[in-house]
Motif scaffolding. Sequence first.
Motif, short mmCIF file in Angstrom:
data_model
loop_
_atom_site.label_atom_id
_atom_site.label_comp_id
_atom_site.label_asym_id
_atom_site.label_seq_id
_atom_site.Cartn_x
_atom_site.Cartn_y
_atom_site.Cartn_z
N ALA A 1 0.81 -1.22 0.00
CA ALA A 1 0.00 0.00 0.00
C ALA A 1 0.85 1.27 0.00
O ALA A 1 1.79 1.40 0.78
CB ALA A 1 -0.93 0.01 1.20
N HIS A 2 0.50 2.16 -0.90
CA HIS A 2 1.08 3.50 -1.00
C HIS A 2 -0.08 4.49 -0.98
O HIS A 2 -1.13 4.22 -1.57
CB HIS A 2 1.85 3.69 -2.31
CG HIS A 2 3.09 2.88 -2.40
ND1 HIS A 2 3.09 1.51 -2.60
CD2 HIS A 2 4.39 3.24 -2.32
CE1 HIS A 2 4.33 1.08 -2.64
NE2 HIS A 2 5.14 2.11 -2.48
N TYR A 3 0.11 5.62 -0.35
CA TYR A 3 -0.94 6.64 -0.23
C TYR A 3 -0.34 8.01 -0.51
O TYR A 3 0.87 8.16 -0.65
CB TYR A 3 -1.55 6.62 1.17
CG TYR A 3 -2.08 5.27 1.58
CD1 TYR A 3 -3.29 4.80 1.09
CD2 TYR A 3 -1.36 4.44 2.43
CE1 TYR A 3 -3.78 3.55 1.44
CE2 TYR A 3 -1.83 3.20 2.79
CZ TYR A 3 -3.03 2.76 2.30
OH TYR A 3 -3.51 1.51 2.65
N TRP A 4 -1.21 9.00 -0.52
CA TRP A 4 -0.78 10.39 -0.60
C TRP A 4 -1.07 11.02 0.75
O TRP A 4 -2.22 11.03 1.20
CB TRP A 4 -1.49 11.16 -1.71
CG TRP A 4 -1.06 12.59 -1.73
CD1 TRP A 4 -1.77 13.67 -1.28
CD2 TRP A 4 0.19 13.11 -2.20
NE1 TRP A 4 -1.03 14.81 -1.42
CE2 TRP A 4 0.17 14.50 -2.00
CE3 TRP A 4 1.32 12.52 -2.76
CZ2 TRP A 4 1.25 15.32 -2.34
CZ3 TRP A 4 2.39 13.34 -3.10
CH2 TRP A 4 2.34 14.72 -2.89
N SER A 5 -0.06 11.53 1.42
CA SER A 5 -0.24 12.20 2.69
C SER A 5 -0.64 13.64 2.44
O SER A 5 0.16 14.43 1.93
CB SER A 5 1.05 12.16 3.52
OG SER A 5 0.91 12.99 4.66
N HIS B 1 4.65 5.44 1.56
CA HIS B 1 4.66 3.98 1.49
C HIS B 1 4.37 3.49 2.90
O HIS B 1 5.22 3.60 3.79
CB HIS B 1 6.02 3.49 0.99
CG HIS B 1 6.13 2.00 0.93
ND1 HIS B 1 7.34 1.36 0.88
CD2 HIS B 1 5.20 1.02 0.89
CE1 HIS B 1 7.14 0.06 0.83
NE2 HIS B 1 5.85 -0.17 0.84
N LYS B 2 3.18 2.96 3.11
CA LYS B 2 2.75 2.55 4.45
C LYS B 2 3.71 1.51 5.01
O LYS B 2 3.97 0.49 4.39
CB LYS B 2 1.33 1.98 4.39
CG LYS B 2 0.79 1.52 5.72
CD LYS B 2 0.56 2.67 6.65
CE LYS B 2 -0.12 2.20 7.91
NZ LYS B 2 0.44 2.77 9.10
N GLY C 1 7.72 -0.24 9.78
CA GLY C 1 7.87 -1.66 9.51
C GLY C 1 6.54 -2.37 9.36
O GLY C 1 6.49 -3.56 9.06
N ASN C 2 5.44 -1.66 9.55
CA ASN C 2 4.10 -2.24 9.44
C ASN C 2 3.56 -2.08 8.01
O ASN C 2 2.57 -1.40 7.77
CB ASN C 2 3.16 -1.58 10.46
CG ASN C 2 3.61 -1.84 11.87
OD1 ASN C 2 3.84 -2.97 12.27
ND2 ASN C 2 3.80 -0.78 12.64
N ALA D 1 0.10 -3.16 13.29
CA ALA D 1 -0.55 -1.89 13.60
C ALA D 1 -0.68 -1.09 12.30
O ALA D 1 0.26 -1.02 11.51
CB ALA D 1 0.25 -1.11 14.62
N ASN D 2 -1.83 -0.50 12.10
CA ASN D 2 -2.07 0.30 10.90
C ASN D 2 -2.14 1.78 11.21
O ASN D 2 -2.10 2.61 10.31
CB ASN D 2 -3.36 -0.16 10.23
CG ASN D 2 -3.24 -1.55 9.67
OD1 ASN D 2 -2.64 -1.76 8.64
ND2 ASN D 2 -3.77 -2.54 10.37
N CYS D 3 -2.28 2.12 12.47
CA CYS D 3 -2.41 3.52 12.88
C CYS D 3 -1.06 4.06 13.36
O CYS D 3 -0.30 3.35 14.04
CB CYS D 3 -3.43 3.63 14.01
SG CYS D 3 -3.65 5.31 14.61
#
Length: 151
Positions: A64-68, A76-77, A82-83, A110-112
């Motif tokens: 998973a990659h997102y836009w902050s 890159h999440k 490391g999660n 952990a995702n948060c």
Amino acid sequence: MSTPFSSRDGKDHDAIELGHDMMPKFDAGGLIACIVTDADSGDVVMFAYMNEESLRLTLQTREAHYWSRSRQELWHKGATSGNVQDVIELRTDCDQDAIWIKVRTRGASANCHQGYKSCFYRSASLVDGKAELTFREDKPLFDPAEVYGKS
């Protein structure tokens, strides 16, 4: 770099909603909403935004990659914590203006960024007319200060 996505220009609703070409509808800021669930439990673990590059990278790498929006950068999440979120499945809704990804999270799971399994670790209710939050996860799975070096 060329885009793997088809253009929506001149396409009718059936081509977008029933066709095989991925034609994501990014908003005026170039973003698309993304809901993320745990592939095994089905629990919602986070909500984020993707831009064209992060969506392309997510499909290419299966991570998973997102836009902050707060940092205005590609994210890159798990690159820092490391999660990493391994993408099991990526879906789009009927009119292709939202993304849903099912993930398995490596590391502490952990995702948060606060160390919890899900960003949705509190529930809301009214108590004597006041909205209050109740923790639904016992404790963080990691200490954010240790992982991110912030206090």
